[in-house]
Scaffold this motif. Sequence first.
Motif, short mmCIF file in Angstrom:
data_model
loop_
_atom_site.label_atom_id
_atom_site.label_comp_id
_atom_site.label_asym_id
_atom_site.label_seq_id
_atom_site.Cartn_x
_atom_site.Cartn_y
_atom_site.Cartn_z
N VAL A 89 -47.54 103.22 -1.49
CA VAL A 89 -48.15 102.10 -0.75
C VAL A 89 -48.80 101.11 -1.71
CG1 VAL A 89 -49.84 101.44 1.01
CG2 VAL A 89 -48.53 103.55 1.27
N GLY A 90 -49.67 101.62 -2.59
CA GLY A 90 -50.39 100.73 -3.49
C GLY A 90 -49.48 99.97 -4.43
N LEU A 91 -48.54 100.68 -5.07
CA LEU A 91 -47.65 100.01 -6.01
C LEU A 91 -46.71 99.04 -5.30
CD1 LEU A 91 -46.61 99.62 -8.85
CD2 LEU A 91 -45.16 101.64 -8.57
N VAL A 92 -46.29 99.37 -4.09
CA VAL A 92 -45.44 98.45 -3.33
C VAL A 92 -46.19 97.15 -3.05
CG1 VAL A 92 -44.37 98.06 -1.08
CG2 VAL A 92 -43.94 100.18 -2.30
N LEU A 93 -47.44 97.27 -2.58
CA LEU A 93 -48.22 96.06 -2.29
C LEU A 93 -48.51 95.26 -3.56
CD1 LEU A 93 -50.73 97.50 0.35
CD2 LEU A 93 -48.61 96.23 0.74
N ALA A 94 -48.79 95.98 -4.66
CA ALA A 94 -49.03 95.27 -5.93
C ALA A 94 -47.76 94.57 -6.40
CB ALA A 94 -49.51 96.27 -6.98
N THR A 95 -46.61 95.20 -6.19
CA THR A 95 -45.34 94.58 -6.58
C THR A 95 -45.06 93.34 -5.74
OG1 THR A 95 -44.45 96.73 -7.24
CG2 THR A 95 -42.86 94.98 -6.84
N VAL A 96 -45.29 93.45 -4.43
CA VAL A 96 -45.06 92.29 -3.56
C VAL A 96 -45.94 91.12 -3.97
CG1 VAL A 96 -45.24 91.45 -1.19
CG2 VAL A 96 -44.27 93.71 -1.63
N ALA A 97 -47.22 91.40 -4.25
CA ALA A 97 -48.15 90.33 -4.61
C ALA A 97 -47.88 89.80 -6.02
CB ALA A 97 -49.58 90.83 -4.49
N GLY A 98 -47.84 90.71 -7.01
CA GLY A 98 -47.70 90.28 -8.40
C GLY A 98 -46.33 89.72 -8.72
N LEU A 99 -45.28 90.46 -8.36
CA LEU A 99 -43.93 89.99 -8.65
C LEU A 99 -43.58 88.78 -7.80
CD1 LEU A 99 -41.39 90.58 -10.34
CD2 LEU A 99 -40.56 91.96 -8.44
N GLY A 100 -44.08 88.74 -6.56
CA GLY A 100 -43.84 87.58 -5.71
C GLY A 100 -44.41 86.31 -6.32
N ALA A 101 -45.62 86.41 -6.89
CA ALA A 101 -46.23 85.24 -7.54
C ALA A 101 -45.43 84.84 -8.79
CB ALA A 101 -47.67 85.56 -7.92
N LEU A 102 -44.93 85.81 -9.54
CA LEU A 102 -44.14 85.49 -10.73
C LEU A 102 -42.84 84.80 -10.36
CD1 LEU A 102 -43.53 85.77 -13.79
CD2 LEU A 102 -42.54 88.02 -13.28
N ILE A 103 -42.15 85.31 -9.36
CA ILE A 103 -40.89 84.69 -8.93
C ILE A 103 -41.14 83.29 -8.40
CG2 ILE A 103 -38.96 84.88 -7.30
CD1 ILE A 103 -39.31 87.93 -7.47
N HIS A 104 -42.23 83.11 -7.66
CA HIS A 104 -42.58 81.78 -7.13
C HIS A 104 -42.82 80.79 -8.26
CE1 HIS A 104 -44.32 78.73 -4.57
NE2 HIS A 104 -45.48 78.80 -5.21
N ALA A 105 -43.42 81.27 -9.36
CA ALA A 105 -43.66 80.39 -10.50
C ALA A 105 -42.37 80.13 -11.28
CB ALA A 105 -44.71 81.00 -11.42
N MET A 106 -41.45 81.11 -11.29
CA MET A 106 -40.20 80.96 -12.05
C MET A 106 -39.23 80.00 -11.41
SD MET A 106 -39.43 84.93 -13.05
CE MET A 106 -37.69 84.54 -13.18
N VAL A 107 -39.18 79.95 -10.08
CA VAL A 107 -38.16 79.18 -9.37
C VAL A 107 -38.83 78.00 -8.67
CG1 VAL A 107 -36.28 79.26 -7.70
CG2 VAL A 107 -36.87 81.31 -9.03
N PRO A 108 -38.69 76.81 -9.18
CA PRO A 108 -39.30 75.64 -8.52
C PRO A 108 -38.73 75.43 -7.13
CG PRO A 108 -38.58 75.12 -10.75
CD PRO A 108 -38.01 76.45 -10.43
N GLY A 109 -39.61 75.12 -6.19
CA GLY A 109 -39.17 74.84 -4.84
C GLY A 109 -38.99 76.06 -3.98
N ALA A 156 -40.43 102.96 3.60
CA ALA A 156 -41.04 102.41 4.80
C ALA A 156 -42.01 101.28 4.47
CB ALA A 156 -41.75 103.52 5.58
N SER A 157 -42.88 101.48 3.49
CA SER A 157 -43.86 100.45 3.16
C SER A 157 -43.18 99.19 2.64
CB SER A 157 -44.86 100.98 2.13
OG SER A 157 -44.19 101.48 0.99
N ALA A 158 -42.09 99.34 1.87
CA ALA A 158 -41.39 98.17 1.35
C ALA A 158 -40.70 97.40 2.47
CB ALA A 158 -40.37 98.60 0.30
N LEU A 159 -40.06 98.10 3.40
CA LEU A 159 -39.37 97.42 4.49
C LEU A 159 -40.34 96.74 5.45
CD1 LEU A 159 -36.49 99.94 5.30
CD2 LEU A 159 -36.36 97.79 4.06
N VAL A 160 -41.50 97.37 5.66
CA VAL A 160 -42.51 96.72 6.50
C VAL A 160 -43.03 95.46 5.81
CG1 VAL A 160 -44.81 96.97 7.49
CG2 VAL A 160 -43.16 98.83 7.70
N ALA A 161 -43.27 95.54 4.49
CA ALA A 161 -43.73 94.36 3.75
C ALA A 161 -42.67 93.25 3.81
CB ALA A 161 -44.02 94.75 2.30
N MET A 162 -41.41 93.63 3.69
CA MET A 162 -40.34 92.65 3.78
C MET A 162 -40.31 92.00 5.16
SD MET A 162 -36.29 93.35 3.86
CE MET A 162 -35.27 92.15 4.73
#
Length: 559
Positions: A89-109, A156-162
């Motif tokens: 649960v914790g690592l999934v949420l950290a991945t969604v938040a941290g990696l999501g922010a990195l991808i958002h910064a990598m891809v303009p728009g 389950a936690s990853a699919l719910v986050a998705m």
Amino acid sequence: MDTVLTTLGLLTLVACSGLATRFLPRVPLPLLQIALGAALAWPDVGLHVPFDPGVFMLLFIPPLLFAEGWQIPKREFGNFRGLILVLAVGLVLATVAGLGALIHAMVPGLPLSVACVLAAVLSPTDAVAVSAIAGRHRLPPGLQHVLEGESLMNDASALVAMKFAVAATMTHSFSLPRAALDFVLMACGGVAVGVAFSWAFGLLHHRLLRWHEGHPVKPTVLLLLLMPFAPYLIAEHFGLSGILAAVAAGMTANMLDVKSSRFNASHLQTRATWDVISFAFNGLIFLLLGLQFPDILRHAPPPSHALGPPSGQHLPELFGAALLIMAALLALRFAWLACLTGLPVWLARLRGRTPAARPSLVLLGVGALGGIRGAITLAAVLSVPLTLPDGTAFPARDLLIFQAAVAIVLSLVIGSVGMPWLLRKLDGSAATAHEREERWARKRASLAAVRLLDTVPAALEPLADAAPGEADADALAAVHARVGHDYRRRLAQAAGDHRERRASHWSTHLEKTLRLQALQAERNELHRLRLRHQINDETLRTLVDELDRHEVALRGHGG
């Protein structure tokens, strides 16, 4: 007819890929199957199999997760439940938040919610692929159990986050309290459905589907094989987590089975069938991924213009972004594991206590490389909607599919190179813990059988009373030490001596009864050790399978 031929061809490829690993021992089976699938689909005239994520999830995921829930050692799952929960649960949420922010910064728009969709589908791990990659280098038992438990729970936690990231993209709104409440309801509801269904099925199995001692009923075996689909469908129908329902059903069914030490010949048939099904389904999953890969590459979008039209002219930049994403995933996982294992040491020192030994960097590296992506990631990303509610295309859907597919392959390649190399550096003493436990359990079971044999005169009094007149106490003692009774029986039958044949038949029946009682004593002792958590499910399953095979042979039938 085309569908039937395609299915038969894919199953044949799965079998051939399994045989090919004998000649290519250093190539992990999942990677070989992906390569075979890609080779089949790469030419324009190659094989193209449409991929329906809904059908894929229903057909493949419930039985595989049910089998993993059944097989995972419950003692170790309980011992590592805190670590497993924080990873799942914790690592999934950290991945969604941290990696999501990195991808958002990598891809303009690229909207942040869409970046979080990609981060969410990259969060679940695949323990089956980890075991295949480790190969002959056995994982340390503790780490193996943690990785298995994590892969069961984080789906389950990853699919719910998705789900919530997709909903935020489509509605342009997101409520954290509502998302947290829905997550708890979906998870708890799915677990409740799985436990309730498995308990009810077990009750019917023991009360209504009872068979004659030692004679398995094949319809019952078929029902056991179909069992994983029902809790999954029920949970999904009510908007709950079907994945957790299948996992909970498998774990509950195993715990109910452990409580019964009664001989059941159908266990051997069921387990053998499950092994074949698991091998075939896992192979089909990776073949299907390979079959989709050429189309994914042909429709690769430009990474710096995520909302633009598809194009295949930006592969170097896309692969560079995929490598950066994979590096971020590995770094985040390594840091998370280091913090989790270092926190108890820091707390112990803070309280003035002697801290436990901290895991080595090599072991943490194996744990980080153990986060291999697989079937759930592919099914999840392909289930992203095609359009938004207003009819426009879902933002950067082709980019999400491309990056998820490349991440699966990269994680397999990096793991297949790095994990065996790191495992060779680990101390092999930990890997022998299971063998030591198995030897100890085998000794305890044998002692239980010896204790029963010490009470043979009393236990066999009813049979002795029914013995022919020529038999006396020496005949009972001879049963224990007789080695050549089969030869004497054959000679008596060949000579046509009816009296000798009758005596031989009685002594054979006596010996068979004695051996069956000894086997049951061993089985009772093993189940008692498991219920006291002195051995785990893997040890119990290995030794009980041996006893079942002996008993099936002794009873003279194979089911």
